[in-house]
Design an enzyme around this catalytic site. Structure first.
Site, mmCIF file in Angstrom:
data_model
loop_
_atom_site.group_PDB
_atom_site.id
_atom_site.type_symbol
_atom_site.label_atom_id
_atom_site.label_comp_id
_atom_site.label_asym_id
_atom_site.label_seq_id
_atom_site.Cartn_x
_atom_site.Cartn_y
_atom_site.Cartn_z
ATOM 1 N N HIS A 153 0.824 -1.196 0.000
ATOM 2 C CA HIS A 153 0.000 0.000 0.000
ATOM 3 C C HIS A 153 0.867 1.259 0.000
ATOM 4 C CE1 HIS A 153 -3.703 2.123 0.668
ATOM 5 N NE2 HIS A 153 -3.054 2.875 1.542
ATOM 6 N N GLU A 185 -1.832 -5.060 -4.462
ATOM 7 C CA GLU A 185 -2.538 -4.730 -3.228
ATOM 8 C C GLU A 185 -3.923 -5.368 -3.209
ATOM 9 O OE1 GLU A 185 -3.033 -0.563 -2.663
ATOM 10 O OE2 GLU A 185 -4.141 -0.866 -0.809
ATOM 11 N N ASN A 216 28.243 -19.174 -5.181
ATOM 12 C CA ASN A 216 29.283 -20.163 -5.319
ATOM 13 C C ASN A 216 28.942 -21.424 -4.544
ATOM 14 O OD1 ASN A 216 31.833 -20.036 -6.701
ATOM 15 N ND2 ASN A 216 32.673 -20.629 -4.722
#
Lengths: 153, 697
Positions: B46, B68, B434
């Site tokens: 919001h 929303e 990694n």
């Protein structure tokens, strides 16, 4: 830097210093301050003309020997020795040691005989030109060229 | 409105909200029923929407608006959180991040409408049982007062049974019940005060049954610009409306009579035009009542500012400060410490005849120390802001690589200097990728090896003396030293002869060389060999260090060690050849007295044997070209310093003591001297150089 000495004012102020018997002029616009000789802290593993660093109002400033940088023999510090603090665009703030500070002269730009460098020729000359004051000749130094780290290994 | 001046704040806050959304949605994935999480997501989405709207970023606003809507339904329980919804939400976040990135670079959000995403969001909405964003009155009423407040529902107030009862009683007694929607002017600064005045003036002629948000929230200014009230009073509706309007900075009052039948079904009814409202505005208000999405958006467009403060839970009170201002402050503190140090040295020289002076100096000392600490603390931020994005990254990697993995993080609250935190994100990300890609084995291999199917990656941060240590650990394959060795030989990095003489550690260190990747194939995730050398150089630029510990088949640990602060350190002052030098206390292990007879030679190099360890000796006087004036027969003072696992003994002439020093750069002109990391100004004004123990080793 050379523009500074040919600016709209007709005169330029120079600080006259002595190295040995020779007199040199440094454009006052490059100068931040002139301080007395003080303890210089040596920095290891740097070029011989870099004398070390000093404390200038809380800032650490490198100090060069103008004599060694210009090929004279080693400095001898006397009560007349001074450190001229320069503010240069490329190099930041740094100090150079001179034997003596004599006076401030105001030279008419017309009284300065400028050296012209061939455009091909590498600008390794330290001088802007030669000025005449009270019948004496003063070599005017281009400090940003003087302190530049060239030709030194 | 010219909004460019707010751009920076907008970007900062948007990033914060996006991070928050990322975290919360991950949370939601784990626990899809958690109301707190859902509420938090709703609030963040919001706020984002409001901010984007204010700044005029329509595409961003549209996307967040649809998000929303979905969250709103999730909150009402009409949509269940499923895996595919989470995926869509994450894609939305990515799209939003892209907008933010565009805005940061060009101040424009770009022209990607992300229509596909919006369609998918809407599909999710339609897929729900009740459909659309329509709030059914029954639902609103059935929910408790706390969860019911909705920003769009302009005149819906859910009543508890008790309140309904009061209302009914009042109506039986011949009093009138009214509902008011009061809108405070956008420019109003003291909204809470205005609201309070409204409350007060109503209470003179009637009674407020219920307000939305709650009276407490209104008092704490936790509302945008509107609040709603249900009031019972003997007076007529016009009188009450006038009373409210008399309070200054009230923009509009929508009022209507709550009929007796309505009490049961409070959300029905139509708005009675109030004296203040023009028809058009009232229409907008009515539209908002029925809560059709476009109208709600339109209304938001008219009052864009109101979303800024609203809906956020009260958090720590903070002020955003430009980092440059902090730097200036820090420099001033440094100056002050230098000045203090010189006072201290003056006072010791004056033969301590003046007690009062000494006392004041000591007082000053404690003040400057505290001041320094506070300023440092201001500059410190938790690494949280950086590491918080990693769970999301690991989740994505997990899907992409088709490996099951979990990231466990501890010590997110560990604090580091802001400048360090800003830089540490990339190296950490490299290491985590990694671990995920190279470190963890595939599920089958893991099963064979008797490990749990899901791989674990740990990110632990903690403070260790003057350092902060961040460890990235995985329970994967570990580094195949033989593999690395063969690869290095194959690439010509080392010769086979060299390889024979190299320790495992040295071989692992080869991984940090530029463009050295052991991955068989280049993947999207890693393997292009631009990772570890970047990690290393980045960390070293921050005056930190990286090391690896690895056991084949059991996993590897990457350890990053960073200095806590960069500007002021505790240092040991030593004298070498008559000159004063500082050595950072952080790198010092012990200080030993060594007899010259105890020096042994290994490969023609001086070493000492200390408590079972062989430590190479380094004579600082030689390294620093400062001839020692001590006779070779005297006992030597050896400062044992540590760099990672390695120790070295620095031979100095004399110890001066410990001191807090301010690190100053040597200036642009002297930058080639590697063993000197900087300079500091001592109490007497003299400059002392700081020896970088790491560089000496």
């Amino acid at each position: 830097m050379e523009e500074l000495s040919t600016n709209s004012y007709d005169t330029t102020q120079y600080i006259v210093i002595k190295l040995g018997v020779e007199q040199y002029g440094i454009d006052i616009q490059n100068i931040d301050n002139i301080v007395r000789m003080q303890h210089i802290t040596r920095v290891p593993k740097v070029a011989d003309y870099v004398k070390g660093v000093i404390n200038l109002r809380g800032e650490v400033i490198p100090v060069l020997s103008l004599r060694l940088k210009m090929g004279f023999e080693e400095d001898e510090f006397t009560k007349d020795s001074r450190i001229i603090i320069l503010k240069l665009e490329q190099h930041g703030t740094l100090g150079v040691i001179v034997d003596e500070v004599k006076e401030v002269v105001t030279l008419e730009n017309s009284a300065v005989e400028k050296f012209t460098y061939d455009s091909k020729e590498e600008r390794n000359g330290n001088l802007i030109g030669v000025g005449k004051s009270n019948g004496q000749l003063i070599s005017l130094l281009d400090m940003s060229i003087v302190v530049a780290e060239k030709e030194k290994e | 409105m010219d909004v460019s001046q707010y751009l920076e704040i907008f970007l900062d806050e948007t990033k914060e909200h996006l991070q928050n959304l990322n975290t919360q949605i991950l949370e939601l994935e784990k626990d899809s029923e958690n109301m707190d999480t859902i509420n938090e997501i709703f609030r963040a989405a919001h706020s984002l929407k409001g901010m984007a709207g204010t700044m005029g970023y329509k595409r961003m606003q549209n996307l967040t608006h649809d998000m929303e809507n979905v969250f709103s339904e999730v909150r009402n329980g009409t949509i269940k959180v499923k895996a595919n919804l989470i995926d869509i939400l994450f894609q939305c976040l990515d799209a939003l991040e892209e907008y933010t990135g565009n805005i940061q670079e060009t101040a424009d959000e770009g022209d990607n409408d992300n229509a596909a995403l919006i369609d998918r969001l809407n599909a999710v909405l339609k897929g729900s049982e009740t459909g659309g964003g329509e709030e059914t009155p029954g639902q609103a009423a059935s929910q408790s007062k706390e969860t019911a407040p909705k920003k769009e529902a302009a005149s819906e107030i859910a009543l508890t049974e008790e309140q309904k009862h009061v209302l009914r009683e009042a109506q039986k007694m011949g009093k009138n019940a009214y509902s008011f929607d009061v809108k405070v002017q956008d420019s109003c600064i003291l909204k809470a005060a205005r609201a309070f005045l409204v409350f007060k003036s109503i209470e003179e002629i009637g009674e407020i049954i219920v307000s939305r948000p709650s009276a407490q929230d209104i008092e704490d200014e936790r509302f945008d610009t509107e609040f709603s009230l249900i009031v019972v009073s003997d007076s007529t509706i016009d009188v009450v409306t006038k009373v409210i309007e008399r309070v200054s900075e009230i923009e509009k009052v929508y009022s209507r009579v709550v009929g007796e039948t309505e009490v049961e079904d409070i959300t029905g009814g139509t708005a009675v035009e109030s004296a203040a409202g023009t028809p058009a505005e009232n229409a907008a208000a009515n539209a908002a009542v029925t809560q059709s999405a476009p109208a709600a958006a339109a209304q938001r467009g008219k009052t864009p500012d109101k979303k800024q403060g609203g809906g956020k839970p009260v958090v720590n009170r903070t002020v955003r400060v430009d980092i440059e201002k902090l730097d200036v402050l820090m420099n001033l503190v440094s100056e002050l410490i230098i000045a203090k140090n010189s006072l201290v040295s003056v006072s010791t020289q004056e033969n301590a005849q003046n007690n009062a002076f000494d006392e004041q100096i000591e007082y000053l000392e404690s003040v400057t120390t505290n001041l320094h600490e506070s300023v440092m603390k201001v500059r410190m931020v938790p690494i949280e802001s950086v590491v918080n994005k990693f769970p999301r990254m690991i989740r994505d990697l997990s899907k992409k690589l088709d490996k099951k993995m979990e990231l466990y993080m501890t010590g997110e609250e560990t604090e580091l200097d802001r400048t360090v935190v800003d830089e540490i994100g990339d190296p950490l990300m490299h290491l985590l990728r990694n671990s995920a890609d190279h470190g963890l084995e595939s599920a089958e291999v893991r099963k064979e090896r008797g490990k749990p199917e899901a791989g674990s990656i740990f990110l632990d941060a903690y403070q260790d003396g003057n350092n902060v240590v961040i460890e990235v650990r995985d329970d994967g394959n570990g580094i195949d030293v033989e593999g690395v060795k063969n690869k290095a030989i194959g690439r010509g990095t080392i010769t086979p002869e060299q390889a024979v003489n190299m320790s495992d550690k040295e071989i692992i260190d080869l991984l940090f060389l530029p463009s050295f990747s052991t991955s068989e194939q280049v993947t999207d995730v890693s393997g292009r060999g631009v990772g570890l050398d970047v990690v290393k150089s980045k960390i070293e630029a921050l005056s930190g260090e990286v090391e690896v510990k690895s056991k084949l088949g059991e996993g590897s640990t990457w350890i990053i060690r960073l200095p806590l602060t960069l500007a002021i350190i505790q240092a040991l002052m030593v004298i070498v050849g008559g000159e004063k030098y500082a050595i950072s206390l952080g790198s010092i292990q012990t200080i030993e007295d060594v007899k010259p007879a105890d020096i042994k030679y290994v490969q023609a190099k001086e070493v000492i044997h200390l408590r079972g360890t062989v430590i190479p000796l380094i004579r600082l006087s030689q390294v620093l070209d400062a001839p020692s004036n001590k006779s070779p027969e005297d006992d030597m003072t050896v400062v044992i310093v540590k760099k990672g696992d390695r120790l070295a003994g620095l031979v100095v002439d004399e110890l001066m003591g410990q001191q807090e020093i301010v690190i100053k750069s040597l200036g642009k002109y002297i930058n080639k001297c590697r063993i000197i990391s900087g300079a500091t100004i001592l109490g007497d004004g003299e400059v002392a150089l700081i020896v970088d123990a790491n560089a000496v080793i």
